[in-house]
Motif scaffolding. Sequence first.
Motif, short mmCIF file in Angstrom:
data_model
loop_
_atom_site.label_atom_id
_atom_site.label_comp_id
_atom_site.label_asym_id
_atom_site.label_seq_id
_atom_site.Cartn_x
_atom_site.Cartn_y
_atom_site.Cartn_z
N THR A 78 66.02 147.64 54.37
CA THR A 78 66.64 147.10 53.14
C THR A 78 67.50 145.85 53.39
OG1 THR A 78 68.45 148.69 53.41
CG2 THR A 78 66.66 149.31 51.92
N GLY A 126 70.56 151.26 46.86
CA GLY A 126 69.12 151.39 47.00
C GLY A 126 68.41 151.12 45.68
N GLY A 133 68.20 147.37 47.00
CA GLY A 133 67.35 147.00 48.14
C GLY A 133 66.05 147.77 48.21
N ALA A 134 66.11 149.09 48.03
CA ALA A 134 64.89 149.92 48.10
C ALA A 134 63.97 149.61 46.93
CB ALA A 134 65.26 151.40 48.09
#
Length: 281
Positions: A246, A114, A137-138
């Motif tokens: 994500t 993340g 991804g976050a």
Amino acid sequence: PFEVILNTKSAVMLGQEGLNNGFISDKAFTRAYGVLRDFSQLIAEFKCEKVVAYGTSAIREASNSQIFVKKISDDLNIQISPISGQQEAEFIYYGVKNAVKFTHENYLILDIGGGSNELVIANKDGILWKESFKLGGARLLEQFKPADPISESTINEVNQLLEKELSPLAEALKKYPVTQLVGSSGAFDSYAAMIHFEETGQPLSKSILSYPITLEQFNGIYRMVVNTTREERLLMPGLESLRVNTIVMASIFTQYILKVSKVKGIIQSAYSLKEGVASQF
């Protein structure tokens, strides 16, 4: 080296709403507390003698992470130890090595988190190079706030950022050319499950520890993911609901890594960080 009795996970998104500003938001704090409270009940139920809890990107960076760590320790008796990105990359290597049979060839291991993504170049003899990048991804979602579906111009912006930030990887690949990309758990579990369902109509068995993915198969997933809305992705067989947001940034990141590494194919590894930690005891 270890036997898995229970394997469970929950998406906390500890960095959401605050990671790029360097703090754990109240919402993320509450989500994480709830998940760890549930885990503490499982710990009691399974009569665990040893509990290991590591904090990765958000715990490493957040200005209020010590408050979170203390609250979890005081209330739930779970001691969270922050680990560096380098240590995280090493554990990922150990985990993957238990699922994928390495040879003398060099492999590029990628773990998409993340907050951070870990990249490791390794072979059967050990690690040749490792690095952790703040490109999870976050974090990318929060930074770019893409349209739904994502626009071509945003994809280009993300790729420009990756080219700039991943220059150490490009240098390492010149020194240690690789043949395969090993995708560690997470998004790669989703890619494998989606491909398997598309080809067989069946869910991917949890007993399968590694799954080969051709470049053509991944390109199909990539096109599908970047051209669909969140609502459409929620209906895709094999894509866990916790990844519908994500997976877009994860796919763009994976596509970039394939381009820069020039690998021949992908191997999904069901094992990752936690199995790497377990293998060390």
